[in-house]
Design a protein around this motif. Structure first.
Motif, PDB file in Angstrom:
ATOM      1  N   VAL A  70     -29.332  39.599  31.876  1.00 50.91           N
ATOM      2  CA  VAL A  70     -28.622  40.463  32.828  1.00 50.91           C
ATOM      3  C   VAL A  70     -29.131  41.896  32.722  1.00 50.91           C
ATOM      4  O   VAL A  70     -29.375  42.553  33.740  1.00 50.91           O
ATOM      5  CB  VAL A  70     -27.087  40.407  32.600  1.00 50.91           C
ATOM      6  N   THR A  71     -29.335  42.364  31.515  1.00 50.47           N
ATOM      7  CA  THR A  71     -29.837  43.736  31.303  1.00 50.47           C
ATOM      8  C   THR A  71     -31.188  43.918  31.985  1.00 50.47           C
ATOM      9  O   THR A  71     -31.422  44.911  32.684  1.00 50.47           O
ATOM     10  CB  THR A  71     -29.946  44.042  29.796  1.00 50.47           C
ATOM     11  N   ALA A  72     -32.106  42.967  31.777  1.00 48.85           N
ATOM     12  CA  ALA A  72     -33.441  43.084  32.373  1.00 48.85           C
ATOM     13  C   ALA A  72     -33.397  43.032  33.878  1.00 48.85           C
ATOM     14  O   ALA A  72     -34.105  43.784  34.563  1.00 48.85           O
ATOM     15  CB  ALA A  72     -34.344  41.979  31.831  1.00 48.85           C
ATOM     16  N   ILE A  73     -32.564  42.167  34.449  1.00 48.29           N
ATOM     17  CA  ILE A  73     -32.465  42.070  35.903  1.00 48.29           C
ATOM     18  C   ILE A  73     -31.901  43.363  36.493  1.00 48.29           C
ATOM     19  O   ILE A  73     -32.392  43.865  37.497  1.00 48.29           O
ATOM     20  CB  ILE A  73     -31.604  40.841  36.317  1.00 48.29           C
ATOM     21  N   CYS A  74     -30.881  43.899  35.849  1.00 44.56           N
ATOM     22  CA  CYS A  74     -30.234  45.107  36.386  1.00 44.56           C
ATOM     23  C   CYS A  74     -31.077  46.366  36.187  1.00 44.56           C
ATOM     24  O   CYS A  74     -30.884  47.357  36.882  1.00 44.56           O
ATOM     25  CB  CYS A  74     -28.862  45.283  35.743  1.00 44.56           C
ATOM     26  N   GLU A  75     -32.049  46.325  35.271  1.00 40.22           N
ATOM     27  CA  GLU A  75     -32.932  47.484  35.068  1.00 40.22           C
ATOM     28  C   GLU A  75     -34.132  47.481  36.003  1.00 40.22           C
ATOM     29  O   GLU A  75     -34.855  48.469  36.080  1.00 40.22           O
ATOM     30  CB  GLU A  75     -33.426  47.507  33.616  1.00 40.22           C
ATOM     31  N   LEU A  76     -34.370  46.391  36.727  1.00 39.82           N
ATOM     32  CA  LEU A  76     -35.516  46.322  37.633  1.00 39.82           C
ATOM     33  C   LEU A  76     -35.379  47.328  38.767  1.00 39.82           C
ATOM     34  O   LEU A  76     -34.271  47.554  39.276  1.00 39.82           O
ATOM     35  CB  LEU A  76     -35.650  44.903  38.222  1.00 39.82           C
ATOM     36  N   GLU A  77     -36.483  47.892  39.153  1.00 40.66           N
ATOM     37  CA  GLU A  77     -36.529  48.844  40.267  1.00 40.66           C
ATOM     38  C   GLU A  77     -36.448  48.090  41.585  1.00 40.66           C
ATOM     39  O   GLU A  77     -37.196  47.141  41.798  1.00 40.66           O
ATOM     40  CB  GLU A  77     -37.833  49.638  40.231  1.00 40.66           C
TER      41      GLU A  77
ATOM     42  N   ALA B 257     -39.032  34.639  30.922  1.00 45.46           N
ATOM     43  CA  ALA B 257     -39.788  35.674  31.632  1.00 45.46           C
ATOM     44  C   ALA B 257     -39.241  35.836  33.045  1.00 45.46           C
ATOM     45  O   ALA B 257     -38.870  34.849  33.688  1.00 45.46           O
ATOM     46  CB  ALA B 257     -41.271  35.312  31.685  1.00 45.46           C
ATOM     47  N   LEU B 258     -39.194  37.079  33.501  1.00 46.35           N
ATOM     48  CA  LEU B 258     -38.754  37.389  34.870  1.00 46.35           C
ATOM     49  C   LEU B 258     -39.964  37.682  35.734  1.00 46.35           C
ATOM     50  O   LEU B 258     -40.894  38.350  35.295  1.00 46.35           O
ATOM     51  CB  LEU B 258     -37.866  38.630  34.896  1.00 46.35           C
ATOM     52  N   ASP B 259     -39.914  37.224  36.963  1.00 52.33           N
ATOM     53  CA  ASP B 259     -40.941  37.557  37.943  1.00 52.33           C
ATOM     54  C   ASP B 259     -40.438  38.789  38.690  1.00 52.33           C
ATOM     55  O   ASP B 259     -39.682  38.674  39.655  1.00 52.33           O
ATOM     56  CB  ASP B 259     -41.155  36.373  38.883  1.00 52.33           C
ATOM     57  N   GLU B 260     -40.819  39.981  38.226  1.00 52.14           N
ATOM     58  CA  GLU B 260     -40.293  41.232  38.773  1.00 52.14           C
ATOM     59  C   GLU B 260     -40.505  41.387  40.281  1.00 52.14           C
ATOM     60  O   GLU B 260     -39.602  41.836  40.980  1.00 52.14           O
ATOM     61  CB  GLU B 260     -40.877  42.425  38.020  1.00 52.14           C
ATOM     62  N   PRO B 261     -41.673  41.025  40.838  1.00 50.55           N
ATOM     63  CA  PRO B 261     -41.847  41.170  42.288  1.00 50.55           C
ATOM     64  C   PRO B 261     -40.936  40.264  43.126  1.00 50.55           C
ATOM     65  O   PRO B 261     -40.780  40.486  44.323  1.00 50.55           O
ATOM     66  CB  PRO B 261     -43.317  40.800  42.517  1.00 50.55           C
ATOM     67  N   SER B 262     -40.324  39.260  42.502  1.00 52.62           N
ATOM     68  CA  SER B 262     -39.460  38.362  43.268  1.00 52.62           C
ATOM     69  C   SER B 262     -38.036  38.904  43.432  1.00 52.62           C
ATOM     70  O   SER B 262     -37.204  38.241  44.045  1.00 52.62           O
ATOM     71  CB  SER B 262     -39.394  36.985  42.595  1.00 52.62           C
ATOM     72  N   LEU B 263     -37.753  40.088  42.918  1.00 55.32           N
ATOM     73  CA  LEU B 263     -36.405  40.666  43.010  1.00 55.32           C
ATOM     74  C   LEU B 263     -35.974  40.812  44.463  1.00 55.32           C
ATOM     75  O   LEU B 263     -36.713  41.327  45.295  1.00 55.32           O
ATOM     76  CB  LEU B 263     -36.368  42.033  42.324  1.00 55.32           C
ATOM     77  N   ARG B 264     -34.769  40.303  44.761  1.00 56.46           N
ATOM     78  CA  ARG B 264     -34.222  40.385  46.103  1.00 56.46           C
ATOM     79  C   ARG B 264     -32.791  40.914  46.020  1.00 56.46           C
ATOM     80  O   ARG B 264     -32.040  40.535  45.122  1.00 56.46           O
ATOM     81  CB  ARG B 264     -34.240  39.006  46.770  1.00 56.46           C
ATOM     82  N   THR B 265     -32.437  41.773  46.973  1.00 51.58           N
ATOM     83  CA  THR B 265     -31.074  42.297  47.057  1.00 51.58           C
ATOM     84  C   THR B 265     -30.638  42.271  48.518  1.00 51.58           C
ATOM     85  O   THR B 265     -31.454  42.072  49.419  1.00 51.58           O
ATOM     86  CB  THR B 265     -30.977  43.745  46.535  1.00 51.58           C
ATOM     87  N   HIS B 266     -29.369  42.515  48.725  1.00 49.25           N
ATOM     88  CA  HIS B 266     -28.810  42.610  50.076  1.00 49.25           C
ATOM     89  C   HIS B 266     -28.346  44.047  50.255  1.00 49.25           C
ATOM     90  O   HIS B 266     -27.758  44.637  49.350  1.00 49.25           O
ATOM     91  CB  HIS B 266     -27.642  41.630  50.236  1.00 49.25           C
ATOM     92  N   ALA B 267     -28.586  44.622  51.422  1.00 53.06           N
ATOM     93  CA  ALA B 267     -28.232  46.022  51.674  1.00 53.06           C
ATOM     94  C   ALA B 267     -26.739  46.277  51.483  1.00 53.06           C
ATOM     95  O   ALA B 267     -26.342  47.345  51.005  1.00 53.06           O
ATOM     96  CB  ALA B 267     -28.652  46.424  53.089  1.00 53.06           C
TER      97      ALA B 267
ATOM     98  N   ILE C 247     -32.030  33.157  39.419  1.00 50.86           N
ATOM     99  CA  ILE C 247     -30.807  33.669  38.789  1.00 50.86           C
ATOM    100  C   ILE C 247     -30.255  34.808  39.636  1.00 50.86           C
ATOM    101  O   ILE C 247     -30.998  35.683  40.088  1.00 50.86           O
ATOM    102  CB  ILE C 247     -31.091  34.200  37.363  1.00 50.86           C
ATOM    103  N   LEU C 248     -28.942  34.802  39.836  1.00 52.02           N
ATOM    104  CA  LEU C 248     -28.241  35.878  40.526  1.00 52.02           C
ATOM    105  C   LEU C 248     -27.443  36.635  39.477  1.00 52.02           C
ATOM    106  O   LEU C 248     -26.712  36.028  38.696  1.00 52.02           O
ATOM    107  CB  LEU C 248     -27.299  35.318  41.595  1.00 52.02           C
ATOM    108  N   ALA C 249     -27.621  37.948  39.431  1.00 54.48           N
ATOM    109  CA  ALA C 249     -26.895  38.783  38.477  1.00 54.48           C
ATOM    110  C   ALA C 249     -26.012  39.764  39.229  1.00 54.48           C
ATOM    111  O   ALA C 249     -26.437  40.369  40.215  1.00 54.48           O
ATOM    112  CB  ALA C 249     -27.865  39.533  37.582  1.00 54.48           C
ATOM    113  N   ASP C 250     -24.796  39.903  38.757  1.00 53.93           N
ATOM    114  CA  ASP C 250     -23.865  40.901  39.277  1.00 53.93           C
ATOM    115  C   ASP C 250     -23.883  42.052  38.281  1.00 53.93           C
ATOM    116  O   ASP C 250     -23.279  41.976  37.212  1.00 53.93           O
ATOM    117  CB  ASP C 250     -22.462  40.314  39.400  1.00 53.93           C
TER     118      ASP C 250
END
Length: 175
Positions: free
Chosen positions: A166-173, A93-103, A127-130
């Motif tokens: 990877v698919t789920a992480i990259c589809e997150l808003e 399971a992914l914790d969607e609100p925890s998504l972090r990115t760098h500008a 997990i870090l996804a490219d």
């Protein structure tokens, strides 16, 4: 686990009680082995029901924002009913609100991931996804980020196209 064991024992007593009741109604015509067989069938039925209900019960208790991205179903020779319908033994399971990115690195996404299994403690891993190359890596000791968002000390894993994580992480808003 304790409550499942208690439920199994109670169902065994209930199964034996039902057979005892049928024996009284039939005037004692049931064979002596019917009571332990009735208890055993009730206990096995309860165990099977608990195996199949675990995933739905656990998924229902996940907090808001958690998304199940992958399940692992199990078949076992000592559980012949699983060949008819496998049961879910673990999931990610992914914790969607925890998504972090760098500008400066928008294709790099970091998210908290939880691995939950039927008879194991939940494990949390960042997990870090490219999203550009379809790679992923766990963030462990020795990984560093600089001010530009560049990463060093990371051990990338290329799971191949269609990896559910990877698919789920990259589809997150990204918010």
């Amino acid at each position: 686990m304790f409550f499942e064991m208690v439920a199994t024992l109670v169902s065994g007593f209930a199964g034996a009680g039902v057979v005892l009741l049928f024996n009284k109604i039939s005037g004692g015509r049931l064979p002596k082995w019917a009571m332990p067989v009735g208890a055993g069938i009730a206990m096995i039925s309860t165990t099977i029901a608990n195996e199949y209900a675990w995933y739905d019960r656990t998924r229902a208790t996940l907090p808001e924002g958690m998304k199940v991205v992958h399940t692992v179903e199990k078949k076992a020779i000592y559980r012949p009913w699983t060949y008819v319908k496998p049961f879910t033994e673990r999931f990610i399971a992914l914790d969607e609100p925890s998504l972090r990115t760098h500008a400066d690195q928008p294709a790099m996404r970091m998210v908290d991931t939880y691995f939950l299994g039927r008879w194991s403690a939940p494990e949390k891993m960042v997990i870090l996804a490219d999203c550009t190359s379809g790679k992923r890596a766990p963030l462990i000791d020795g990984v560093t980020f600089d001010a530009d968002g560049d990463i060093s000390g990371i051990d990338w894993f290329s799971p191949g196209e269609g990896d559910p994580l990877v698919t789920a992480i990259c589809e997150l808003e990204v918010s």
